[in-house]
Motif scaffolding. Structure first.
Motif, PDB file in Angstrom:
ATOM      1  N   UNK A  96       0.824  -1.203   0.000  1.00  0.00           N
ATOM      2  CA  UNK A  96       0.000   0.000   0.000  1.00  0.00           C
ATOM      3  C   UNK A  96       0.868   1.266   0.000  1.00  0.00           C
ATOM      4  N   UNK A  97       0.348   2.366  -0.553  1.00  0.00           N
ATOM      5  CA  UNK A  97       1.042   3.650  -0.394  1.00  0.00           C
ATOM      6  C   UNK A  97       1.121   4.008   1.087  1.00  0.00           C
ATOM      7  N   UNK A  98       2.158   4.746   1.466  1.00  0.00           N
ATOM      8  CA  UNK A  98       2.280   5.220   2.846  1.00  0.00           C
ATOM      9  C   UNK A  98       2.762   6.661   2.824  1.00  0.00           C
ATOM     10  N   UNK A  99       2.903   7.255   3.983  1.00  0.00           N
ATOM     11  CA  UNK A  99       3.173   8.689   4.092  1.00  0.00           C
ATOM     12  C   UNK A  99       4.352   9.130   3.229  1.00  0.00           C
ATOM     13  N   UNK A 100       5.464   8.402   3.288  1.00  0.00           N
ATOM     14  CA  UNK A 100       6.676   8.813   2.578  1.00  0.00           C
ATOM     15  C   UNK A 100       6.901   8.045   1.272  1.00  0.00           C
ATOM     16  N   UNK A 105       1.079   7.662  -6.768  1.00  0.00           N
ATOM     17  CA  UNK A 105       1.497   8.793  -7.603  1.00  0.00           C
ATOM     18  C   UNK A 105       2.599   8.385  -8.584  1.00  0.00           C
ATOM     19  N   UNK A 106       3.477   7.493  -8.157  1.00  0.00           N
ATOM     20  CA  UNK A 106       4.629   7.117  -8.988  1.00  0.00           C
ATOM     21  C   UNK A 106       4.365   5.895  -9.873  1.00  0.00           C
ATOM     22  N   UNK A 107       3.134   5.392  -9.878  1.00  0.00           N
ATOM     23  CA  UNK A 107       2.825   4.202 -10.677  1.00  0.00           C
ATOM     24  C   UNK A 107       3.138   4.375 -12.167  1.00  0.00           C
ATOM     25  N   UNK A 166      11.188   1.910  -2.458  1.00  0.00           N
ATOM     26  CA  UNK A 166       9.969   1.275  -1.946  1.00  0.00           C
ATOM     27  C   UNK A 166       8.746   1.695  -2.753  1.00  0.00           C
ATOM     28  N   UNK A 167       8.622   2.983  -3.032  1.00  0.00           N
ATOM     29  CA  UNK A 167       7.460   3.481  -3.772  1.00  0.00           C
ATOM     30  C   UNK A 167       7.394   2.880  -5.174  1.00  0.00           C
ATOM     31  N   UNK A 168       8.524   2.791  -5.846  1.00  0.00           N
ATOM     32  CA  UNK A 168       8.541   2.235  -7.197  1.00  0.00           C
ATOM     33  C   UNK A 168       8.187   0.750  -7.194  1.00  0.00           C
ATOM     34  N   UNK A 169       8.695   0.010  -6.216  1.00  0.00           N
ATOM     35  CA  UNK A 169       8.389  -1.416  -6.145  1.00  0.00           C
ATOM     36  C   UNK A 169       6.926  -1.656  -5.792  1.00  0.00           C
ATOM     37  N   UNK A 174       4.958  -5.140  -5.804  1.00  0.00           N
ATOM     38  CA  UNK A 174       5.967  -5.880  -5.046  1.00  0.00           C
ATOM     39  C   UNK A 174       5.959  -5.359  -3.604  1.00  0.00           C
ATOM     40  N   UNK A 175       5.706  -6.198  -2.622  1.00  0.00           N
ATOM     41  CA  UNK A 175       5.760  -5.733  -1.230  1.00  0.00           C
ATOM     42  C   UNK A 175       7.148  -5.185  -0.900  1.00  0.00           C
TER      43      UNK A 175
END
Length: 265
Positions: A96-100, A105-107, A166-169, A174-175
Motif C-alpha cells: 500500500x502507499x504510505x506517508x513517505x 502517484x509514482x505508478x 519502496x514506492x517504485x516497487x 511488489x511488497x
C-alpha cells in the motif's frame, strides 16, 4: 559473522517529555553476546521500559524532564538470524502507499521504467535507476519529504533513496518496506536506512546508495517507511539533538554484488 554496534546520543529537553527510542538491535537476533542500554539525565539514571512490535523492533520508552539526556547503547551480535517468518498481513501493508512512499502517484513512472521486469532483474534495475538518478547530499532533504519530492529534487540521503525504491516497487505490486540498520563499512558513520523487497518468497535488501555491504547490515527497526523507524520519537516538550555518535564494525567486509539477492541477517 561478529558485528559490534553502538550509539551515543545527547539531547537537550525543554521540559517534560516521553522518549520512544529505536536504537537497539532487533529482537530477532538471539545471539546477542553483549548488550547494554543506559539512559541518564544530568547524570541520574532514567528508568526504561521495552516494547517489541510484530517485526521484532524493540522500542524503549522513558519519561524525562528539562535538561540534558544521554543515551548510550552497545551490542555485540554473533552469527546471522534465520529469515523471519512471512506475515501475510505484512505483505498486504507493504503493497500500500504510505506517508513517505507515494506509490500510487509514482505508478506511471514505475510502469514506464520497469514494466516487464520481475524478480532479481527488477530489484537490480530499480536499485541502479534510483542510484543513478539521485545525488547523495547530506542535509539536502527535509524530514517531511517523501519519494515524490525526492525524485523531483534528484537528491537526498539514505532514507530518501529507500523511500523512492519502496514506492517504485509497491507501484509494481511488489511488497516493500523500510529497515533502519547499523551499517559496518558506512562512511561517514551514521544510522542507515535501506529497503527490503519480498521476491521469490523471501525478503531481500535493496540499497541504492551502495554505501555499505548489505550482508553486514544489522537490523534495528522495520516498518512502512521512516515514520515507523525513527531512532527517536518524542512527545511533550521540544527536544534538540546536541550530539550523535554511531559506530558499527564487522569482522569482515565482503564485496557487495548489487545484482545478487541478499537477505538481511
Amino acid at each position: 559473522m561478529k558485528r559490534t554496534a553502538s550509539a551515543r546520543l545527547e539531547f537537550d529537553v525543554a521540559g517534560p517529555a516521553e522518549f520512544v527510542l529505536s536504537v537497539a538491535a532487533s529482537a530477532l537476533y538471539e545471539q546477542r553476546a553483549e548488550e547494554a542500554l543506559v539512559v541518564t539525565q544530568d547524570g541520574a539514571p532514567v528508568a526504561v521500559r521495552e516494547l517489541v512490535d510484530q517485526h521484532g523492533t524493540r522500542l524503549h520508552l522513558c519519561d524525562v524532564g528539562a535538561g540534558r539526556v544521554l543515551v548510550d547503547y552497545r551490542v555485540v551480535v554473533e552469527g546471522r538470524l534465520a529469515p523471519p517468518p512471512v506475515d501475510e498481513l505484512d505483505l498486504v501493508r507493504s503493497r500500500r502507499p504510505s506517508r513517505y512512499c507515494e506509490s500510487d502517484t509514482l505508478a506511471p513512472t514505475a510502469r514506464a521504467e520497469f514494466g516487464g521486469l520481475t524478480g532479481r532483474d527488477l530489484l537490480a534495475a530499480v536499485s541502479s535507476w534510483v542510484g543513478s538518478h539521485l545525488a547523495y547530499v547530506p542535509g539536502a532533504s527535509a524530514p517531511t519529504d517523501g519519494a515524490v519530492q525526492t525524485l523531483l529534487d534528484r537528491r537526498g540521503v539514505c532514507r530518501d533513496y529507500a523511500h523512492l525504491v519502496i514506492a517504485l516497487l509497491r507501484a509494481l505490486d511488489v511488497p516493500a518496506r523500510l529497515v533502519s540498520v547499523y551499517a559496518p563499512g558506512l562512511s561517514p558513520m551514521d544510522f542507515h536506512a535501506v529497503a527490503e523487497a519480498f521476491v521469490d518468497d523471501e525478503w531481500h535488501v535493496v540499497d541504492a546508495t551502495t554505501l555499505a555491504p548489505r550482508s553486514t547490515l544489522l537490523r534495528i527497526a522495520t516498518g512502512r517507511d521512516a515514520s515507523d523507524t525513527a531512532f527517536l520519537t518524542s512527545h511533550g516538550a521540544a527536544v534538540t539533538v546536541a550530539s550523535m555518535q554511531v559506530g558499527a564494525v564487522a569482522d569482515e567486509l565482503p564485496r557487495d554484488d548489487v545484482t545478487a539477492f541478499v537477505s538481511l541477517g
